[in-house]
Design an enzyme around this catalytic site. Structure first.
Site, PDB file in Angstrom:
ATOM      1  CB  ALA A  75     -12.521  -3.586  -0.461  1.00  0.00           C
ATOM      2  CE  LYS A 122      -7.939  -3.473   0.874  1.00  0.00           C
ATOM      3  NZ  LYS A 122      -8.790  -2.351   0.639  1.00  0.00           N
ATOM      4  CE1 TYR A 154      -0.539  -1.157 -24.528  1.00  0.00           C
ATOM      5  CE2 TYR A 154      -2.644  -0.466 -25.466  1.00  0.00           C
ATOM      6  CZ  TYR A 154      -1.515  -0.182 -24.720  1.00  0.00           C
ATOM      7  OH  TYR A 154      -1.357   1.064 -24.171  1.00  0.00           O
ATOM      8  CG  PHE A 179     -10.832   3.000   2.332  1.00  0.00           C
ATOM      9  CD1 PHE A 179     -10.562   2.193   3.429  1.00  0.00           C
ATOM     10  CD2 PHE A 179      -9.857   3.158   1.361  1.00  0.00           C
ATOM     11  CE1 PHE A 179      -9.328   1.568   3.550  1.00  0.00           C
ATOM     12  CE2 PHE A 179      -8.629   2.532   1.480  1.00  0.00           C
ATOM     13  CZ  PHE A 179      -8.364   1.735   2.572  1.00  0.00           C
ATOM     14  CG  ASP A 180      -7.128   5.460   3.916  1.00  0.00           C
ATOM     15  OD1 ASP A 180      -7.573   4.735   3.004  1.00  0.00           O
ATOM     16  OD2 ASP A 180      -6.100   5.158   4.554  1.00  0.00           O
ATOM     17  CG  HIS A 223      -2.717   7.250   7.379  1.00  0.00           C
ATOM     18  ND1 HIS A 223      -3.399   8.223   6.693  1.00  0.00           N
ATOM     19  CD2 HIS A 223      -3.082   6.074   6.812  1.00  0.00           C
ATOM     20  CE1 HIS A 223      -4.138   7.665   5.755  1.00  0.00           C
ATOM     21  NE2 HIS A 223      -3.973   6.365   5.787  1.00  0.00           N
ATOM     22  CG  ASP A 241     -15.126   1.785  -1.491  1.00  0.00           C
ATOM     23  OD1 ASP A 241     -14.469   0.933  -2.107  1.00  0.00           O
ATOM     24  OD2 ASP A 241     -14.618   2.597  -0.691  1.00  0.00           O
TER      25      ASP A 241
END
Ligand SMILES: *Cc1c(COP(=O)(O)O)cnc(C)c1O
Length: 483
Positions: free
Chosen positions: A240, A281, A85, A147-148, A474, A238
Site C-alpha cells: 500500500a 494509500k 465489460y 496488516f489486519d 475493532h 503487500d
C-alpha cells in the site's frame, strides 16, 4: 529526474517542515461541534471512534485510506474511462502502468486491497496443497507484521499467523533505520519447525503499518526473497505504501542516496513474486486495488485468481472498478512517486511527532503515514485488557474533535483457534495523516489537544466490551467505561 536534480532534491532538505508543494483549489468545509455534542456522539457510537459519523468529526485522523486529496491529473484522467465489460482501454492503461513502474506482467484490478487478498490467499493455499501436499492444521504464514485484513484473510482460510518483526521494533525509545525489517532468524526457525511445504506464502508489508509505518530495507527484502526461493515459498509484497518505503530507502540506506524513487521502486519489486496493493494509500485513489504477478512462474496461480475474480470482484479486466477509476489509478501510481511530495508528506509526520515529543508524549520514531503515540506509557493505570489506545482515542475526540484509531491489543485480537488474546507488543494510538489534506496548523492543533489531554491523564478510564465481533473486532466493537 537526472543525476543533478536528484542530488539537489536530496540536498535541499534544509527545512524541518517543507511547505506544501501544491496549491489548494477545491476545499471541503469542516465543522467543530461542541464538547457536549461530542460526548453524545461518542456515547451513541459505543465509545468506538470508528463508529462516529464524519459530520461529528473535526479533524479526521482515522486513516489515510482513500481519504487523501487527488491531483488534477488524476481527476482529469477519469473522463477518459472506457467501461467496456471486457478488455477496456482503461484496463490496458493500468496494466501497462504497472508493468512500466514495477516490471510486473500479469495484473488484475480489484476494488481495494482486501479484494486482492481474497483472491490470492485461498489460491496460494490451494496451490501449495496441490503441489507440495500440505497438512492443513500446520499451515502457517509469516510476515514482518500482518496488516489486519491480511491477517484476517489468512486466518479465515485456516492459517496460523507468525509475525516476525525485528527485536525492539516496538520499543518507542529505540531508533533504527528500518524497524519494518523481517527478522531472518525467526523466518529460518519457522521454516524449520513447520516445514516449508506448510508455508503457502510470506508477506512483506512495505511500509509496515502495524509497527508504525516503518520502512523495510532493500537488503532485508533481498535476503527474505533469497531464503524464500531456496524453499520455493512465494513472496507477496503487500505494498500500500510502496513509494514511502522507497523514499526511506533513498534517505537511509547506503548506496541509494542518488537513486530516484522510480529506480528504487523497480528494484524493491524484484524481491517478490506477486504484489497485493491497496491503492487507497500511496496511489491516492478513493477506491481501488491491484493484484499483480511478476512473470509467468506463477501463471497457474494467476489464472486461478482471475477465475476467482469473476466470482468475487467482477470480470478480471475491471475487478469491481469503473473505467474512470482505473484511469485515475494508472495516473496515481506515478504521482505517488514524486520526490517533493514524499518529502513534504514524511516531513509533516515528522513535524507532528517532534511536536508531541516536545510536550513529553512518547511516540514511535516518525514513519510514513502517521504518528504513533505510546498510549500504554501515557496511561499506565489502564491495563492492556482495558485498551489504553481506545481510552486515549476517546479522550482526544472529547477534548478536540480529533478522530484516531487504536493500534494495539484490540486491533491484534484473539488467536482464532484458542480464543486467547494475542500478546501485543505495544499499546499505540495512530494519528493518521491523509495525503495533502491537512496543513501545518492542523498539526499544531493536534499537538495543543495533547497538551490538554496530558493535564488530565489520571482521570481517563479504560473500556470493556459490550459487544465483541468474532473477526476484525475493532471495526464494529462497542464498549462501556470501566469504573
Ligand atoms: C490498507 C491496507 C490493506 C487493505 O487494503 P484495503 O484497501 O483497506 O482493503 C492491506 N495491507 C496494507 C499494508 C494496508 O495498509
Amino acid at each position: 529526474m537526472n543525476r543533478e536534480q536528484r542530488i539537489s532534491a536530496v540536498k535541499s532538505r534544509i527545512t524541518i517542515h517543507p511547505p506544501e508543494p501544491f496549491r489548494i483549489r477545491v476545499i471541503e468545509p469542516i465543522d467543530r461541534i461542541s464538547p457536549l455534542e461530542r460526548e453524545r456522539a461518542l456515547n451513541e457510537s459505543g465509545l468506538n471512534t470508528l463508529l462516529l459519523d464524519s459530520k461529528d468529526v473535526y479533524i479526521d485522523c482515522l486513516t489515510d485510506s482513500g481519504t487523501g486529496a487527488v491531483t488534477q491529473s488524476m481527476q482529469a484522467a477519469m473522463l477518459k474511462g472506457d467501461d467496456a465489460y471486457s478488455g477496456s482501454k482503461s484496463f490496458r492503461k493500468l496494466e501497462s502502468a504497472v508493468e512500466d513502474i514495477f516490471d510486473y506482467k500479469l495484473t488484475i484490478p480489484t476494488h481495494q486491497g482486501r479484494g486482492a487478498e481474497q483472491l490470492y490467499v485461498p489460491t496460494l493455499i490451494d496451490f501449495r496443497e496441490k503441489n507440495y501436499g500440505l497438512e492443513r492444521s500446520k499451515m502457517t504464514v509469516i510476515s514482518n507484521f500482518f496488516f489486519d485484513t491480511t491477517q484476517a484473510h489468512s486466518q479465515i482460510n485456516g492459517c496460523n499467523i507468525v509475525n516476525a518483526p525485528i527485536d525492539d521494533a516496538f520499543d518507542t525509545n529505540k531508533l533504527a533505520c528500518f524497524k519494518g525489517d523481517l527478522d531472518l532468524d525467526m523466518l529460518q526457525t519457522t521454516i524449520e519447525s513447520v516445514g516449508a511445504e506448510h508455508i503457502p506464502y510470506i508477506v512483506m508489508t512495505i511500509t509496515c503499518n502495524s509497527i508504525g509505518g516503518q520502512p523495510v530495507s532493500m537488503a532485508n527484502m533481498q535476503q527474505v526473497y533469497a531464503i524464500a526461493r531456496e524453499h520455493e515459498i512465494p513472496v507477496v509484497i503487500d505494498c500500500a505504501r510502496f513509494a514511502e518505503n522507497a523514499y526511506f530507502i533513498q534517505q537511509r540506506e547506503l548506496g541509494y542516496e542518488y537513486h530516484s524513487i522510480e529506480e528504487i521502486t523497480k528494484e524493491m519489486f524484484q524481491y517478490g513474486d506477486l504484489f497485493s496493493m491497496s491503492a487507497k494509500k500511496d496511489a491516492m485513489v478513493p477506491i481501488g486495488g491491484i493484484l499483480s504477478f511478476r512473470n509467468h512462474e506463477y501463471f497457474d496461480v494467476f489464472r486461478d485468481c482471475q477465475n476467482l475474480c469473476v466470482v468475487l470482484e467482477g470480470f478480471p479486466t475491471y475487478g469491481g472498478l469503473e473505467g474512470g477509476a482505473m484511469e485515475r489509478l494508472a495516473v496515481g501510481l506515478y504521482e505517488a512517486m514524486r520526490q517533493e511530495w514524499l518529502e513534504y508528506r514524511i516531513g509533516q509526520v515528522r513535524y507532528l511527532v517532534e511536536g508531541l515529543r516536545g510536550i513529553g508524549v512518547e511516540c514511535q520514531q516518525p514513519g510514513g503515514h502517521a504518528a504513533f503515540v505510546n498510549a500504554g506509557k501515557l496511561l499506565p493505570h489502564i491495563p492492556p485488557e482495558q485498551f489504553p489506545g481506545v481510552a486515549l482515542a476517546n479522550e482526544l475526540y472529547l477534548v478536540a474533535g480529533i478522530r484516531t484509531p487504536e493500534i494495539g491489543s484490540l486491533l491484534l485480537g484473539r488467536d482464532h483457534k484458542t480464543g486467547e488474546q494475542l500478546p501485543c507488543p505495544a499499546e499505540l494510538l495512530r494519528i493518521t495523516i491523509p495525503r495533502a489534506t491537512y496543513t501545518q496548523s492542523h498539526m499544531d492543533y493536534i499537538i495543543e489537544a495533547f497538551r490538554i489531554v496530558k493535564e488530565n491523564v489520571g482521570s481517563i478510564k479504560g473500556v470493556r466490551f459490550t459487544y465483541e465481533p468474532p473477526v476484525l473486532r475493532h471495526f464494529n466493537a462497542r464498549f462501556a467505561y470501566v469504573d
